[in-house]
Design an enzyme around this catalytic site. Structure first.
Site, PDB file in Angstrom:
ATOM      1  N   ARG A 138      54.920  71.119  28.151  1.00 30.16           N
ATOM      2  CA  ARG A 138      56.350  70.698  28.582  1.00 30.16           C
ATOM      3  C   ARG A 138      56.408  70.790  30.086  1.00 30.16           C
ATOM      4  O   ARG A 138      55.541  71.126  30.795  1.00 30.16           O
ATOM      5  CB  ARG A 138      57.281  72.184  28.501  1.00 30.16           C
ATOM      6  N   GLU A 153      63.517  64.448  31.657  1.00 31.28           N
ATOM      7  CA  GLU A 153      63.480  63.682  30.588  1.00 31.28           C
ATOM      8  C   GLU A 153      64.679  62.620  30.218  1.00 31.28           C
ATOM      9  O   GLU A 153      65.513  63.440  29.764  1.00 31.28           O
ATOM     10  CB  GLU A 153      62.563  64.032  29.461  1.00 31.28           C
ATOM     11  N   HIS A 172      56.748  61.305  26.365  1.00 30.50           N
ATOM     12  CA  HIS A 172      56.833  62.485  25.574  1.00 30.50           C
ATOM     13  C   HIS A 172      56.763  61.748  24.045  1.00 30.50           C
ATOM     14  O   HIS A 172      57.430  61.920  23.356  1.00 30.50           O
ATOM     15  CB  HIS A 172      58.149  63.104  25.555  1.00 30.50           C
TER      16      HIS A 172
HETATM   17  C1  GLV Z   1      57.645  68.356  21.123  1.00 28.97           C
HETATM   18  O1  GLV Z   1      57.560  68.189  22.113  1.00 28.97           O
HETATM   19  C2  GLV Z   1      58.007  69.391  20.171  1.00 28.97           C
HETATM   20  O2  GLV Z   1      58.051  70.518  20.712  1.00 28.97           O
HETATM   21  O3  GLV Z   1      58.048  69.272  18.961  1.00 28.97           O
END
Ligand code: GLV
Length: 371
Positions: free
Chosen positions: A268, A297, A319
């Site tokens: 994260r 983001e 991401h």
């Molecule tokens: C992606 O970042 C998730 O947490 O599934």
């Protein structure tokens, strides 16, 4: 039963809900619905809410469900956007999708490692920009070999361990840094490393060792982050805050890294202090970094991470680590996030597992229902 989904998480999986007679509304935009709209939807009387990691599911939103909202089903493994303590207080189970994105995320982290080590972006750019003047043994640049190097895995959950296991195939040495030390897993990985050597697959016997964060950062050629985001004050932070991961990589800890080392973040964004990373890169405290996640983001247009002087050493992705067709969209709960998200929602709303929440898989706040 009425369900609102904040995104089209996967047409095939959502069709399963419609076929089962659910009244389903899906927010049409590619962007997240505004908070006010989400609040109005929840207050309008829905039984289930399907969310993604972009939605802010706070105490106010959960309370707006007026006791009718019976489940929040998150289409992600991370649930740091959801106030789990409030959900537990209100008796609302939160389901998520652990397990089905483990391999996709771990392999992407490995590819990020490869992109850094072998300068894939610079190489492609050279060709595209017509700057490839001559084949030369050393010019215009070289990369670093990965085989035999040392990688620190920070966070030994499912994804961290899967990433480490993939690194074994490259005969890398491993430093395992986690809240729980995982001695049996470490011993099993060492057995695999030994076997690779005994069978002649690897010239050197690779080693895996448990390490503190300081030891891991100080000795690794590559550092890959696989911890959940835990902010100060979060119940998961522990009484003394020892498990906080917010800004785990900061000015002080980045300084522990070797100037030749690379950092990879698929966890994260806020686990890493971005300003400290920029400073550390400019001061050559580390060789480079690859990021898939950010404090904000999508990455803002004016983010200092986009600075031209950093572009050669900083890879930026959107991401995307879990972003494979199979992992994101499969309606099969054993394969896809969409399938597991929908199955988690139905487990609760249809009272599967004899209605016993504590026995249902994929519950992020299970402890609230174990009494
Ligand atoms: C992606 O970042 C998730 O947490 O599934």
């Amino acid at each position: 039963m009425k369900v609102f989904a904040t995104a089209d998480i996967g047409p095939a999986a959502l069709d399963l809900l419609r076929q089962a007679g659910y009244e389903l509304e899906v927010y049409p935009g590619p962007e997240a619905p505004p908070y006010e709209l989400l609040l109005a939807q929840t207050a309008s009387g829905i039984d289930g809410l399907i969310t993604t990691l972009r939605d802010c599911v706070d105490a106010g939103l959960l309370a707006a469900g007026h006791g009718r909202l019976r489940v929040v089903a998150q289409d992600a493994v991370g649930v740091d956007n959801i106030d789990l303590a409030a959900a537990s207080r209100l008796g609302i189970p939160v389901t998520h999708t652990p397990g089905v994105l483990t391999q996709a995320t771990a392999e992407f982290a490995l590819f990020m490692l490869g992109a850094l080590a072998r300068r894939l972006w610079a190489s492609e750019n050279l060709v595209r920009e017509r700057q490839w003047g001559a084949w030369h043994p050393a010019l215009p640049f070289l990369g670093s070999e990965v085989t035999g190097k040392t990688v620190a895995v920070v966070g030994l959950g499912r994804i961290g361990r899967a990433f480490a296991q993939k690194c074994v195939g490259l005969d890398m040495n491993l430093l395992a840094c986690g809240r729980s030390p995982q001695p049996e897993w470490i011993a099993a990985v060492q057995r695999e490393m030994d076997l690779r050597h005994e069978l002649g697959f690897s010239r050197h016997r690779a080693r895996i060792q448990a390490a503190s964060l300081r030891e891991a950062l100080g000795a690794a050629d590559f550092v890959s982050l696989h911890v959940p985001l835990i902010r100060p004050g979060d119940p998961a932070a522990g009484a003394d805050g020892a498990d906080v991961t917010y800004h785990l990589l900061n000015r002080q800890t980045l300084a522990w890294m070797r100037p030749t080392a690379y950092l990879i973040n698929t966890a994260r964004g806020p686990v890493l202090d971005e300003a400290a990373l920029i400073e550390a890169l400019r001061q050559n405290q580390l060789a480079g970094a690859a990021l898939d996640v950010y404090a904000t983001e999508p990455l803002p247009g004016d983010s200092p991470l986009r600075a031209e002087d950093l572009a050669g050493r900083l890879r930026l992705y959107h991401h995307f680590a879990s972003g494979t067709v199979e992992t994101r969209l499969s309606p099969d709960p054993e394969q896809g996030m969409a399938g597991r998200c929908v199955a988690g929602l139905r487990n609760v709303l249809e009272g599967r597992y004899a209605g016993r929440l504590a026995q249902m898989p994929w519950l992020a706040n299970r402890s609230a229902f174990q009494k």
